[in-house]
Write a protein that holds these residues in place. Structure first.
Motif, PDB file in Angstrom:
ATOM      1  N   SER A   6       9.081  -2.094   6.375  1.00 43.48           N
ATOM      2  CA  SER A   6       9.942  -3.254   6.973  1.00 43.48           C
ATOM      3  C   SER A   6      10.941  -3.597   8.186  1.00 43.48           C
ATOM      4  CB  SER A   6      10.116  -3.850   5.638  1.00 43.48           C
ATOM      5  OG  SER A   6       9.431  -4.226   4.135  1.00 43.48           O
ATOM      6  N   ASN A  33       6.070  -4.453  15.392  1.00 35.10           N
ATOM      7  CA  ASN A  33       5.426  -5.394  15.691  1.00 35.10           C
ATOM      8  C   ASN A  33       4.542  -4.562  15.111  1.00 35.10           C
ATOM      9  OD1 ASN A  33       7.292  -6.898  16.519  1.00 35.10           O
ATOM     10  ND2 ASN A  33       7.017  -6.432  18.842  1.00 35.10           N
ATOM     11  N   ALA A  79       8.216  -2.954  10.925  1.00 37.19           N
ATOM     12  CA  ALA A  79       7.121  -3.536  11.063  1.00 37.19           C
ATOM     13  C   ALA A  79       8.069  -4.898  11.756  1.00 37.19           C
ATOM     14  CB  ALA A  79       7.358  -4.728   9.526  1.00 37.19           C
ATOM     15  N   PRO A 124       2.363  -4.465  11.159  1.00 34.77           N
ATOM     16  CA  PRO A 124       2.229  -5.895   9.752  1.00 34.77           C
ATOM     17  C   PRO A 124       2.420  -4.620   8.966  1.00 34.77           C
ATOM     18  CG  PRO A 124       0.678  -6.680  11.310  1.00 34.77           C
ATOM     19  CD  PRO A 124       1.439  -5.657  12.117  1.00 34.77           C
TER      20      PRO A 124
END
Length: 136
Positions: A29, A36, A32, A38
């Motif tokens: 996370s 950038n 991410a 996912p």
């Protein structure tokens, strides 16, 4: 610092070492947000090709504590894409946006080891990059 090598652009990412105490899912996370990429498009491997399991803590794995033994981040999107990845200075904190002071303060509390020297050398290199960018 927690060292993540972003394979698609050939760049080392230095993150807060406290992420090593979190789960791999939490690290994904954070990556991410930072890169950038996912969460579902990330593959994290350590030397030898072992995949990091989302439910495990990052510190379970013997990687990430130095720039010579980082965690490797692969972007599935990049591997599936037809165009080469693009390295942007802003995405990697080069250019004066990044506050290095907290990382310096953290490094001052590290024990006298070879890894500490590596961490501090890496920070010095970051300062050089920032100063070169500011001189432009």
């Amino acid at each position: 610092m927690l060292f993540i090598f972003r394979v698609d652009v050939g760049a080392m990412i230095n993150l807060d070492m406290n992420l090593a105490l979190e789960t791999v899912a939490h690290l994904k996370s954070a990556l991410a947000s930072y890169c950038n990429i996912p969460v579902d498009k990330q593959v994290l491997l350590i030397s030898g090709g072992e995949s990091l399991e989302s439910k495990e803590r990052v510190c379970k794995y013997t990687a990430g504590s130095s720039d010579t033994n980082p965690i490797f981040l692969f972007s599935v999107s990049t591997l599936e894409g037809s165009s080469p990845p693009v390295f942007t200075e802003a995405e990697h904190g080069v250019g004066g946006d990044r506050d290095l002071q907290p990382e310096v303060e953290t490094s001052l509390n590290l024990p006298d080891t070879h890894n500490t020297v590596a961490v501090r050398a890496s920070l010095a290199q970051e300062y050089v990059k920032v100063s070169q960018h500011q001189a432009r």
